[in-house]
Design an enzyme around this catalytic site. Structure first.
Site, PDB file in Angstrom:
ATOM      1  N   ARG A 728      18.555  38.286  84.147  1.00  0.00           N
ATOM      2  CA  ARG A 728      17.427  37.569  83.537  1.00  0.00           C
ATOM      3  C   ARG A 728      17.263  36.176  84.138  1.00  0.00           C
ATOM      4  NH1 ARG A 728      15.050  37.650  78.386  1.00  0.00           N
ATOM      5  NH2 ARG A 728      16.600  39.099  77.567  1.00  0.00           N
ATOM      6  N   ASP A 745      10.845  42.324  76.608  1.00  0.00           N
ATOM      7  CA  ASP A 745       9.733  43.264  76.735  1.00  0.00           C
ATOM      8  C   ASP A 745       9.191  43.723  75.393  1.00  0.00           C
ATOM      9  OD1 ASP A 745      11.827  44.803  75.898  1.00  0.00           O
ATOM     10  OD2 ASP A 745      11.764  46.241  77.543  1.00  0.00           O
ATOM     11  N   ASP A 746       9.825  43.346  74.302  1.00  0.00           N
ATOM     12  CA  ASP A 746       9.318  43.732  72.981  1.00  0.00           C
ATOM     13  C   ASP A 746       8.905  42.524  72.153  1.00  0.00           C
ATOM     14  OD1 ASP A 746      11.789  42.673  72.571  1.00  0.00           O
ATOM     15  OD2 ASP A 746      12.583  44.330  71.366  1.00  0.00           O
ATOM     16  N   GLU A 832      23.946  36.266  76.888  1.00  0.00           N
ATOM     17  CA  GLU A 832      23.402  35.495  78.015  1.00  0.00           C
ATOM     18  C   GLU A 832      22.522  34.354  77.527  1.00  0.00           C
ATOM     19  OE1 GLU A 832      19.840  37.800  77.010  1.00  0.00           O
ATOM     20  OE2 GLU A 832      21.994  38.129  76.889  1.00  0.00           O
ATOM     21  N   ASP A 833      21.844  34.532  76.377  1.00  0.00           N
ATOM     22  CA  ASP A 833      21.013  33.461  75.851  1.00  0.00           C
ATOM     23  C   ASP A 833      21.863  32.311  75.320  1.00  0.00           C
ATOM     24  OD1 ASP A 833      22.050  35.089  73.907  1.00  0.00           O
ATOM     25  OD2 ASP A 833      20.186  35.407  72.836  1.00  0.00           O
ATOM     26  N   ARG A 876      28.952  37.941  69.425  1.00  0.00           N
ATOM     27  CA  ARG A 876      28.395  36.609  69.641  1.00  0.00           C
ATOM     28  C   ARG A 876      29.312  35.526  69.070  1.00  0.00           C
ATOM     29  NH1 ARG A 876      23.163  37.326  71.552  1.00  0.00           N
ATOM     30  NH2 ARG A 876      22.184  35.409  70.819  1.00  0.00           N
TER      31      ARG A 876
END
EC number: 2.4.1.223
Length: 919
Positions: A728, A745-746, A832-833, A876
């Site tokens: 990403r 994508d959503d 990753e965020d 997380r």
């Protein structure tokens, strides 16, 4: 008066007729109107009465005379007229009803025509506005083209040095060498790329005496360095490794000098040569002191003042981690700020230790009669007094329990093994470093070793002796990571250390950690730093950071993109030019040379360091407002031409403090073709959109019969090597804008939300600006961090599933951020965020900015997302605590800011309370 006038006119009115006739005609008309009114009003009642009478009579006749037909009934004399009237009225009513329906049909048609006209008028207005925008953009571009007096910069063409040598006069003494009189600039053009040639030490006899670990680490680093070339004829710098030597096979100084002078490219005086003397010990063999090195630069960790040439020679740190990268997870955390001991010191001053008797004799002969003042006795007495007072826990030892390490004369020798020293420093807030009593010793390897170990474990260095030259002191602001105190102030040291706040202590510790990781921690960092020092001095920019080459997947487009009224329709709100603004890429490398002249200290003292040249950064300077109107208006699109304005003028121009620009949508997807197509269609007509980069994260290619929507801008589908969420944030070469909108994508975002986020990001280019907010929460029972997505009055993260960020951070995430973080993202397929939020907050020391009231996204019909899995949150939690270990502290910062108050106009569950009820 009226009658008199009429008589004078012969009884004739204005119309030329007698007035009596005119009044009689009026009476007749009035009477007819009244009669017609009576008929229309009372006829239905009369007709209804007589018809009822007829019906009643008909019923009575049927009872007396038997049933009659309708014609027979109508033959009755007194009802014949009524029957005729009923038939006539019925026929007229039917005609009127048909006429009414016809008129209604015509009215409906006319209403449709009116709506069509209104729509065509609105379309014409929009077309006119778009044409005005096109004209305005064209006029701006033409004026900028005519007024532009500066060439457009990009990556320069590489120029290589000439083979011809430049002859310049020799200085009176080699000790007077500086760059202006001992360096050949003609071999290093600004656009040369800084080629470096490294001699093979095995070709010389002293190469067999080199420390094998240092030699192997050096050669490994050289093989991977981007500046190293095998073509010596084009080289700017020539490098030779001469130390550290192994005893007892150390060659004589005369032998080393002779071999240096016979180097193939020495060219009589060694100009543009760099002699590197690295050490893994606390005592460096300063054998270059008695060697004629000509115009060659020297890089080592021990210098006398008569030997060191400021601005020419380089002070380096010892090479402790010679072979491999240290384990960052074993480094102690930066908090708590205060540790067990306020400060600590262990060392022993042994006058009998000598590294080289000849060196000492030469030094004493040269410096005879200049005996420096020695404050060591006062230092010992003062520090012991602080320890005995027990006002603070301190630990000072001036005698080693075991044999001290070898050291130079007047230098404090290290005690114990490295592991033991590190354990003590882990318990120390400050680490005292006492410089050698001999002030003519500019820097010693022992001091550099103490500095290295203190920075490694987060003990803030306190250096007693301001005359010392710390490693890379020309570019590193050591006052941001260490305290440098003159020895005469030893009695005030305790007071000074106690007066420093926790905020300053942690800032210094964090800066020390950055310096250690970037410049000292590995052989690769040491070698790269030495080259960067020389490159910075001669003002050659760094090599451009690499971009990820996009391997495009061919796809068919042409499907007409629809418009989702809930996502793209903004009513009468014009968000900006659509289909009228051509693709506009952000300018690149506008500051490729000025960075090495203007931002030297910022580049060297802030992450990521001076090793890369970026096409653009979020920290580039901003012009004052009047400059865009007085000679520097290229690219600017001020609102109302500078006069300002309301919504109409605001919608026609970007405004702001920086030139116009566009953004790129980067959308990560994995085998959800229908969901992806719907998301792409929602981008149709989005202003300021440059292109869409779809990162296809699946090894399975898209369906061959898949028809991609035509949204007015290019859609580039990029193939990845493996399924990784790190893809990403790869800096794809297809991304030609500074602004990136990372979106799932959503994710469902309206156009006005996207444009609002883009405008906010343009005023906060160094931040993540996005929509879904999250925060890190402290787990009190377990004394660790938790990831939390509940509604909160504080935020610390903005999820990159819908967020703007600068492409600069894509480079840092992919090539600079510790590899351990990317490995964990791949292991969990998660986080990753969070990693990106950690990185940006670590670089800027600022929280992200949340826009709009969106807290989450819903995607009807989408497959179940990974976040619905119960293990998602547990992973997380682990990610956050692991990232904290890697960074050494928690970089995330809280914010209560959302461009309005947090949770404003947000629907909350009944058990939640808004932060501000009425704002």
């Amino acid at each position: 008066m009226t009658g008199y006038t009429m008589l004078r006119n012969g009884g004739v009115g204005n119309g030329g007729q007698p007035w009596m006739l005119r009044w009689s005609s009026r009476i007749r008309l009035t009477w007819l109107s009244f009669t017609l009114f009576i008929i229309l009003v009372f006829f239905p009642l009369i007709a209804h009465y007589y018809l009822t009478t007829i019906d009643d009579a008909d019923d009575a006749g049927k009872r007396i005379f038997g049933p009659r037909t309708g014609n027979e009934l109508c033959e009755v004399k007194h009802v014949q007229d009524l029957c005729r009237i009923r038939e006539s009225v019925s026929e007229e009513l039917l005609q009127l009803e048909a006429k009414r329906q016809e008129l209604n049909s015509e009215i409906a048609k006319l209403n449709l025509k009116i709506e069509a006209c209104k729509k065509s008028i609105e379309n014409a207005k929009q077309d006119l506005l778009q044409l005005k925008n096109v004209i305005s953009q064209t006029e701006h571009s033409y004026k900028e083209l005519m007024a532009q007096n500066q060439p457009k910069l990009s990556l320069p063409i590489r120029l290589l040095p000439d083979k011809d040598e430049t002859n310049f006069p020799l200085p009176k003494s080699n000790r007077n060498c500086r760059l202006h009189n001992c360096f050949d600039y003609s071999r290093c053009p600004l656009t040369s790329g800084f080629p470096v040639y490294v001699y093979n030490s095995d070709q010389f006899s002293f190469g067999n005496s080199l420390d094998p670990l240092i030699k192997q680490a050096f050669e490994s680093t050289v093989r991977t360095n981007v500046y190293v070339t095998e073509n010596a004829n084009i080289a700017c710098i020539y490098i030779i490794l001469v130390g550290e030597m192994q005893e007892p096979v150390t060659p004589k100084p005369t032998e080393i000098e002779q071999q240096l002078h016979t180097l193939p490219y020495w060219r009589t005086d060694g100009h543009n040569h760099l002699i590197i003397n690295l050490s893994r010990k606390s005592e460096t063999q300063n054998f270059l002191y008695n060697i004629s090195t000509g115009r060659a630069m020297i890089a080592q960790s021990t210098f006398y003042d008569v030997q060191y040439r400021p601005g020419f020679d380089i002070v380096v740190s010892p090479l402790v981690h010679a072979m491999s990268e240290p384990n960052f997870l074993e480094i102690p955390p930066q908090v708590p700020v205060k540790r067990k001991y306020l400060f600590s010191f262990q060392g022993e001053k042994v006058e009998s230790l000598r590294s080289s008797l000849q060196e000492v004799r030469s030094f004493e002969e040269e410096m005879e009669g200049n005996a420096p003042a020695d404050y060591d006795d006062r230092i010992i007495a003062t520090l012991k007094a602080v320890q005995d007072s027990k006002l603070d826990f301190v630990l000072v030892e001036f005698t080693c329990k075991n044999q001290p390490k070898p050291s130079l004369p007047t230098e404090w020798a290290l005690c114990g093994e490295r592991e033991d020293r590190l354990e003590l420093l882990k318990l120390s807030t400050f680490a005292l470093i006492i410089t050698p009593g001999d002030t003519h010793l500019v820097i010693s390897s022992g001091c550099a070793m103490r500095l290295f170990e203190a920075l490694e474990v987060g003990a803030i260095p306190v250096i007693l002796g301001e005359q010392v030259h710390l490693p890379y002191h020309n570019v590193i602001r050591w006052n941001e990571a260490a305290l440098i105190i003159p020895k005469p102030r030893i009695t005030e040291v305790h007071f000074l250390l106690r007066s420093i706040s926790d905020n300053d202590l942690l800032a210094m510790r964090r800066q020390g950690r950055f310096l250690w990781e970037t410049y000292f921690s590995t052989s690769d960092s040491v070698f790269s730093t030495v080259l960067a020092i020389i490159r910075t001095r001669i003002q050659i920019p760094a090599v451009p950071i690499r971009e990820e080459t996009a391997v495009e997947i061919p796809h068919r487009s042409g499907k007409a993109a629809g418009t989702d009224p809930n996502m793209a329709d903004n009513g009468d709100l014009d968000l900006g030019p659509v289909e009228t603004e051509p693709p506009y890429s952000s300018p690149k490398y506008l500051r490729n040379f000025t960075l090495t002249a203007m931002d030297i200290y910022r580049n060297w003292n802030a992450a990521p360091g001076p090793f890369h040249l970026f096409p653009h950064t979020p920290f580039d300077p901003v012009l004052p407002s009047e400059a865009k109107f007085l000679g520097s208006g290229t690219g600017f699109r001020p609102i109302g031409g500078g006069a300002g304005g309301s919504g109409k003028e605001f919608q026609a121009a970007l405004g702001g403090n920086v030139p116009r620009e566009q953004f790129t949508v980067v959308m990560l997807t994995y085998e959800r073709e229908e969901v992806l197509m719907n998301s792409l269609e929602r981008l149709n007509g989005l202003p300021y959109l440059n292109k869409v980069v779809v990162v296809w994260n699946s090894p399975k290619l898209p369906s061959e019969d898949l028809l991609w929507p035509d949204i007015g801008v290019p859609i580039v589908v990029v193939r990845t090597e493996k399924n990784s969420l790190n893809n990403r944030f790869l800096p794809w070469d297809e991304i030609e804008t500074e602004a990136i909108l990372s979106i799932d994508d959503d994710a469902h975002l309206r156009h006005d939300e996207i444009m609002f986020g883009f405008r906010v990001w343009r005023e906060a280019r160094d931040r993540i600006v996005g929509f879904p907010g999250r925060y890190h929460a402290w787990d009190i029972p377990h004394q660790s961090w938790l990831y939390n997505s509940n509604y909160s009055c504080e935020l610390s993260m903005v999820l990159t599933g819908a967020a703007f960020f600068h492409k600069y951070y894509a480079y840092l995430y992919s090539y600079v951020m510790p590899q351990a973080i990317r490995d964990m993202v791949d292991e969990y397929i998660n986080c990753e965020d969070i990693a990106m939020n950690f990185l940006v907050s670590h670089i800027t020391r600022k929280p992200p900015i949340k826009v709009t009231s969106r807290w989450t996204f819903r995607c009807p019909g989408c497959p179940q997302a990974l976040s619905h899995d119960d293990s998602h949150f547990h992973e997380r939690h682990k990610c956050i605590n692991f990232f904290v270990k890697v960074y050494g502290y928690m970089p995330l910062l809280y914010t209560q800011f959302r461009v309005d108050s947090v949770l404003f106009k947000t629907r909350l569950p009944h058990d939640k309370t808004k932060c501000f009820k009425f704002i």
